[in-house]
Design a protein around this motif. Structure first.
Motif, mmCIF file in Angstrom:
data_model
loop_
_atom_site.group_PDB
_atom_site.id
_atom_site.type_symbol
_atom_site.label_atom_id
_atom_site.label_comp_id
_atom_site.label_asym_id
_atom_site.label_seq_id
_atom_site.Cartn_x
_atom_site.Cartn_y
_atom_site.Cartn_z
ATOM 1 N N VAL A 33 -7.703 -21.192 40.362
ATOM 2 C CA VAL A 33 -7.963 -22.426 41.136
ATOM 3 C C VAL A 33 -9.454 -22.771 41.087
ATOM 4 C CG1 VAL A 33 -7.873 -23.500 43.428
ATOM 5 C CG2 VAL A 33 -5.956 -22.098 42.647
ATOM 6 N N GLN A 34 -10.292 -21.802 41.437
ATOM 7 C CA GLN A 34 -11.737 -22.061 41.457
ATOM 8 C C GLN A 34 -12.303 -22.212 40.050
ATOM 9 O OE1 GLN A 34 -13.462 -22.808 44.256
ATOM 10 N NE2 GLN A 34 -15.038 -23.413 42.775
ATOM 11 N N LYS A 35 -11.779 -21.390 39.133
ATOM 12 C CA LYS A 35 -12.269 -21.471 37.754
ATOM 13 C C LYS A 35 -12.030 -22.862 37.168
ATOM 14 C CE LYS A 35 -12.064 -17.986 34.812
ATOM 15 N NZ LYS A 35 -11.493 -16.962 33.915
ATOM 16 N N HIS A 36 -10.815 -23.379 37.383
ATOM 17 C CA HIS A 36 -10.477 -24.717 36.880
ATOM 18 C C HIS A 36 -11.396 -25.764 37.499
ATOM 19 C CE1 HIS A 36 -7.418 -28.199 36.738
ATOM 20 N NE2 HIS A 36 -7.831 -28.020 35.518
ATOM 21 N N ARG A 37 -11.674 -25.627 38.783
ATOM 22 C CA ARG A 37 -12.547 -26.597 39.460
ATOM 23 C C ARG A 37 -13.978 -26.514 38.903
ATOM 24 N NH1 ARG A 37 -10.426 -29.285 43.254
ATOM 25 N NH2 ARG A 37 -12.320 -29.800 44.382
ATOM 26 N N ASP A 38 -14.417 -25.297 38.642
ATOM 27 C CA ASP A 38 -15.768 -25.135 38.070
ATOM 28 C C ASP A 38 -15.850 -25.779 36.686
ATOM 29 O OD1 ASP A 38 -16.471 -23.725 40.321
ATOM 30 O OD2 ASP A 38 -16.326 -21.742 39.381
ATOM 31 N N ILE A 39 -14.817 -25.584 35.893
ATOM 32 C CA ILE A 39 -14.809 -26.128 34.530
ATOM 33 C C ILE A 39 -14.737 -27.661 34.554
ATOM 34 C CG2 ILE A 39 -13.468 -26.242 32.371
ATOM 35 C CD1 ILE A 39 -12.442 -23.398 33.057
ATOM 36 N N MET A 40 -13.992 -28.220 35.536
ATOM 37 C CA MET A 40 -13.863 -29.687 35.640
ATOM 38 C C MET A 40 -15.187 -30.332 36.033
ATOM 39 S SD MET A 40 -10.258 -30.649 37.460
ATOM 40 C CE MET A 40 -10.687 -29.882 39.010
ATOM 41 N N GLY A 41 -15.895 -29.727 36.994
ATOM 42 C CA GLY A 41 -17.119 -30.325 37.515
ATOM 43 C C GLY A 41 -16.834 -31.273 38.670
ATOM 44 N N ALA A 42 -17.877 -31.860 39.221
ATOM 45 C CA ALA A 42 -17.755 -32.710 40.408
ATOM 46 C C ALA A 42 -16.858 -33.917 40.140
ATOM 47 C CB ALA A 42 -19.136 -33.175 40.848
ATOM 48 N N THR A 43 -16.160 -34.376 41.201
ATOM 49 C CA THR A 43 -15.235 -35.516 41.100
ATOM 50 C C THR A 43 -15.908 -36.725 40.449
ATOM 51 O OG1 THR A 43 -14.165 -34.757 43.116
ATOM 52 C CG2 THR A 43 -13.705 -37.024 42.451
ATOM 53 N N ASN A 44 -17.122 -37.007 40.885
ATOM 54 C CA ASN A 44 -17.874 -38.123 40.319
ATOM 55 C C ASN A 44 -18.691 -37.604 39.127
ATOM 56 O OD1 ASN A 44 -19.515 -40.253 39.721
ATOM 57 N ND2 ASN A 44 -20.036 -40.711 41.857
ATOM 58 N N PRO A 45 -18.406 -38.112 37.921
ATOM 59 C CA PRO A 45 -19.114 -37.578 36.747
ATOM 60 C C PRO A 45 -20.632 -37.704 36.861
ATOM 61 C CG PRO A 45 -17.851 -39.561 36.193
ATOM 62 C CD PRO A 45 -17.438 -39.149 37.572
ATOM 63 N N ALA A 46 -21.089 -38.650 37.677
ATOM 64 C CA ALA A 46 -22.539 -38.800 37.866
ATOM 65 C C ALA A 46 -23.140 -37.552 38.504
ATOM 66 C CB ALA A 46 -22.822 -40.031 38.725
ATOM 67 N N ASN A 47 -22.315 -36.815 39.254
ATOM 68 C CA ASN A 47 -22.794 -35.597 39.916
ATOM 69 C C ASN A 47 -22.352 -34.316 39.209
ATOM 70 O OD1 ASN A 47 -23.723 -37.324 41.949
ATOM 71 N ND2 ASN A 47 -21.764 -37.221 43.033
ATOM 72 N N ALA A 48 -21.643 -34.442 38.102
ATOM 73 C CA ALA A 48 -21.081 -33.261 37.437
ATOM 74 C C ALA A 48 -22.148 -32.521 36.631
ATOM 75 C CB ALA A 48 -19.922 -33.682 36.534
ATOM 76 N N ALA A 49 -22.067 -31.203 36.671
ATOM 77 C CA ALA A 49 -23.052 -30.367 35.967
ATOM 78 C C ALA A 49 -22.847 -30.452 34.453
ATOM 79 C CB ALA A 49 -22.911 -28.921 36.441
ATOM 80 N N PRO A 50 -23.936 -30.284 33.713
ATOM 81 C CA PRO A 50 -23.839 -30.270 32.247
ATOM 82 C C PRO A 50 -22.833 -29.215 31.776
ATOM 83 C CG PRO A 50 -26.145 -30.204 32.940
ATOM 84 C CD PRO A 50 -25.319 -30.073 34.185
ATOM 85 N N GLY A 51 -22.066 -29.567 30.760
ATOM 86 C CA GLY A 51 -21.093 -28.616 30.205
ATOM 87 C C GLY A 51 -19.723 -28.706 30.842
ATOM 88 N N THR A 52 -19.609 -29.416 31.967
ATOM 89 C CA THR A 52 -18.288 -29.553 32.591
ATOM 90 C C THR A 52 -17.495 -30.672 31.902
ATOM 91 O OG1 THR A 52 -19.125 -31.097 34.251
ATOM 92 C CG2 THR A 52 -19.144 -28.762 34.843
ATOM 93 N N ILE A 53 -16.172 -30.611 32.084
ATOM 94 C CA ILE A 53 -15.303 -31.604 31.442
ATOM 95 C C ILE A 53 -15.641 -33.017 31.929
ATOM 96 C CG2 ILE A 53 -12.910 -32.435 31.352
ATOM 97 C CD1 ILE A 53 -12.071 -29.449 31.328
ATOM 98 N N ARG A 54 -15.848 -33.150 33.217
ATOM 99 C CA ARG A 54 -16.117 -34.503 33.726
ATOM 100 C C ARG A 54 -17.469 -35.027 33.258
ATOM 101 N NH1 ARG A 54 -13.375 -33.110 39.472
ATOM 102 N NH2 ARG A 54 -11.315 -34.064 39.152
ATOM 103 N N LYS A 55 -18.460 -34.139 33.145
ATOM 104 C CA LYS A 55 -19.759 -34.577 32.626
ATOM 105 C C LYS A 55 -19.608 -35.049 31.187
ATOM 106 C CE LYS A 55 -24.208 -35.047 32.835
ATOM 107 N NZ LYS A 55 -24.793 -35.971 33.840
ATOM 108 N N GLU A 56 -18.818 -34.261 30.444
ATOM 109 C CA GLU A 56 -18.659 -34.512 29.009
ATOM 110 C C GLU A 56 -17.798 -35.737 28.719
ATOM 111 O OE1 GLU A 56 -18.720 -32.135 25.081
ATOM 112 O OE2 GLU A 56 -19.997 -32.284 26.810
ATOM 113 N N PHE A 57 -16.691 -35.889 29.476
ATOM 114 C CA PHE A 57 -15.678 -36.861 29.084
ATOM 115 C C PHE A 57 -15.410 -37.990 30.086
ATOM 116 C CE2 PHE A 57 -14.164 -32.822 26.994
ATOM 117 C CZ PHE A 57 -14.433 -33.216 25.692
#
Ligand code: CMP
Length: 140
Positions: free
Chosen positions: A83-107
């Protein structure tokens, strides 16, 4: 650390841009196993019920319309602390706040067109998995 299952959706913006394989590769390379997966077109009834917890939020109606606007891939992912691992990999809900390397930052394209959904707790993961999958469809 315990073995867990979580629920994941590849949203219409991801299927539209043919990103299913790329996003799944990120899950798999991070130790998450896809133990169930199907590409579906959600009905308004399904999307409305699935996101029922957000019913009073101003973005609810738009979110439902978006989720039925194209195919989605619903998934069950299994792994250590999934659960937590998937959330970490996805990144923040808003891509503007998502960390580099996360799916949401990337895509992701926006807070709504944010490519992936993931359960926010083990309890919700169980509910969300049951919403879309029967026991025999999950093969660990
Ligand atoms: P998800 O993790 O699927 O859970 C609820 C979704 O609502 C979220 O991802 C976003 O796509 C969407 N969402 C959350 N906040 C907003 C917002 N302020 N405006 C539009 N959509 C939002």
């Amino acid at each position: 650390m315990t073995m867990q299952r979580t629920f994941s959706i590849l949203k219409p913006d991801a299927t539209e841009r043919n990103l299913t394989g790329k996003i799944n590769a990120v899950f798999e390379s991070n130790g998450l196993r896809i133990v169930a997966q199907k590409r579906i077109r959600m009905s308004r009834l399904q999307a409305g019920a699935f996101y029922g917890v957000h019913k009073e939020r101003p973005f609810y109606q738009e979110l439902v319309e978006y989720m039925v606007s194209g195919p989605v891939v619903v998934q069950v992912l299994e792994g250590e602390n999934a659960v937590q691992k998937h959330r970490d990999i996805m990144g923040a809900t808003n891509p503007a706040n998502a960390a580099p390397g996360t799916i949401r930052k990337e895509f992701a394209e926006s807070i709504e067109r944010n490519s992936v959904h993931g359960s926010d707790s083990l309890e919700n993961a169980e509910t969300e998995i049951r919403f879309f999958f029967s026991g025999t469809e999950i093969v660990g």
